[in-house]
Design an enzyme around this catalytic site. Sequence first.
Site, PDB file in Angstrom:
ATOM      1  CG  ASP A  36      11.492  43.729  25.715  1.00  0.00           C
ATOM      2  OD1 ASP A  36      12.190  44.572  26.298  1.00  0.00           O
ATOM      3  OD2 ASP A  36      10.375  43.993  25.215  1.00  0.00           O
ATOM      4  N   GLY A  96      14.667  57.199  25.868  1.00  0.00           N
ATOM      5  CA  GLY A  96      13.402  56.471  25.833  1.00  0.00           C
ATOM      6  C   GLY A  96      13.204  55.501  26.980  1.00  0.00           C
ATOM      7  CG  HIS A 103      15.321  47.789  31.835  1.00  0.00           C
ATOM      8  ND1 HIS A 103      14.772  48.814  32.584  1.00  0.00           N
ATOM      9  CD2 HIS A 103      15.158  48.145  30.540  1.00  0.00           C
ATOM     10  CE1 HIS A 103      14.311  49.741  31.771  1.00  0.00           C
ATOM     11  NE2 HIS A 103      14.535  49.365  30.521  1.00  0.00           N
ATOM     12  CG  HIS A 105      17.143  46.806  26.471  1.00  0.00           C
ATOM     13  ND1 HIS A 105      15.864  46.558  26.022  1.00  0.00           N
ATOM     14  CD2 HIS A 105      17.054  47.939  27.217  1.00  0.00           C
ATOM     15  CE1 HIS A 105      15.044  47.505  26.474  1.00  0.00           C
ATOM     16  NE2 HIS A 105      15.744  48.355  27.200  1.00  0.00           N
TER      17      HIS A 105
HETATM   18  P1  5GP Z   1      13.195  50.885  28.233  1.00  0.00           P
HETATM   19  O1  5GP Z   1      12.579  51.656  27.115  1.00  0.00           O
HETATM   20  O2  5GP Z   1      12.752  51.391  29.594  1.00  0.00           O
HETATM   21  O3  5GP Z   1      14.691  50.785  28.127  1.00  0.00           O
HETATM   22  O4  5GP Z   1      12.716  49.410  28.042  1.00  0.00           O
HETATM   23  C1  5GP Z   1      11.627  48.838  28.706  1.00  0.00           C
HETATM   24  C2  5GP Z   1      11.398  47.488  28.069  1.00  0.00           C
HETATM   25  O5  5GP Z   1      10.545  46.739  28.887  1.00  0.00           O
HETATM   26  C3  5GP Z   1      10.755  47.562  26.688  1.00  0.00           C
HETATM   27  O6  5GP Z   1      11.603  46.927  25.732  1.00  0.00           O
HETATM   28  C4  5GP Z   1       9.432  46.825  26.858  1.00  0.00           C
HETATM   29  O7  5GP Z   1       9.073  46.060  25.723  1.00  0.00           O
HETATM   30  C5  5GP Z   1       9.708  45.961  28.074  1.00  0.00           C
HETATM   31  N1  5GP Z   1       8.528  45.665  28.881  1.00  0.00           N
HETATM   32  C6  5GP Z   1       7.603  46.570  29.326  1.00  0.00           C
HETATM   33  N2  5GP Z   1       6.692  45.963  30.087  1.00  0.00           N
HETATM   34  C7  5GP Z   1       7.046  44.638  30.125  1.00  0.00           C
HETATM   35  C8  5GP Z   1       6.468  43.493  30.783  1.00  0.00           C
HETATM   36  O8  5GP Z   1       5.463  43.562  31.486  1.00  0.00           O
HETATM   37  N3  5GP Z   1       7.108  42.310  30.597  1.00  0.00           N
HETATM   38  C9  5GP Z   1       8.231  42.198  29.829  1.00  0.00           C
HETATM   39  N4  5GP Z   1       8.773  40.972  29.724  1.00  0.00           N
HETATM   40  N5  5GP Z   1       8.802  43.255  29.212  1.00  0.00           N
HETATM   41  C10 5GP Z   1       8.211  44.460  29.366  1.00  0.00           C
END
Ligand code: 5GP
Length: 117
Positions: A36, A96, A103, A105
């Site tokens: 991440d 969020g 994805h 985590h």
């Molecule tokens: P969500 O909030 O949708 O569950 O998590 C999205 C995750 O994607 C966040 O933890 C954010 O830091 C990560 N993220 C967003 N853009 C990028 C990117 O361009 N590259 C990487 N490696 N992680 C990303």
Amino acid sequence: MTDKSTDPHCLFCKIVAEKVPAEVVASNDKAIAFRDLNPQAPTHVLVIPRRHGANAAESAEHGLMDALVSLAAEVAEEEGLTHGYRLVLNTGPDAGQAVFHTHLHLVGGRNLGWPPG
Ligand code: 5GP
Ligand code: ZN
């Protein structure tokens, strides 16, 4: 890959296609795992299906959730997370979810606390 398996406007599809760089730590024919960009724990890896799906329910319909959990477990072992880890699937605005490509985590390497958020 069929037209429906990728979304040209999706950030994580671009990572799958290697058009956007990422620190990939593991991959197979169904899924890839990369660090991440904004880690919330010493280990914070995102495990995603190569095939585009907006959320876990959609990727479950594609039969891909087992592959995500299995790859996450492999990464957890490689990262030495012997004290445990957490797998999180943020779905929709209350959770969020910011990226609408499924994805998982994988977070670990510290005491994570409960309840989350
Ligand atoms: P969500 O909030 O949708 O569950 O998590 C999205 C995750 O994607 C966040 O933890 C954010 O830091 C990560 N993220 C967003 N853009 C990028 C990117 O361009 N590259 C990487 N490696 N992680 C990303
Ligand atoms: Zn996508």
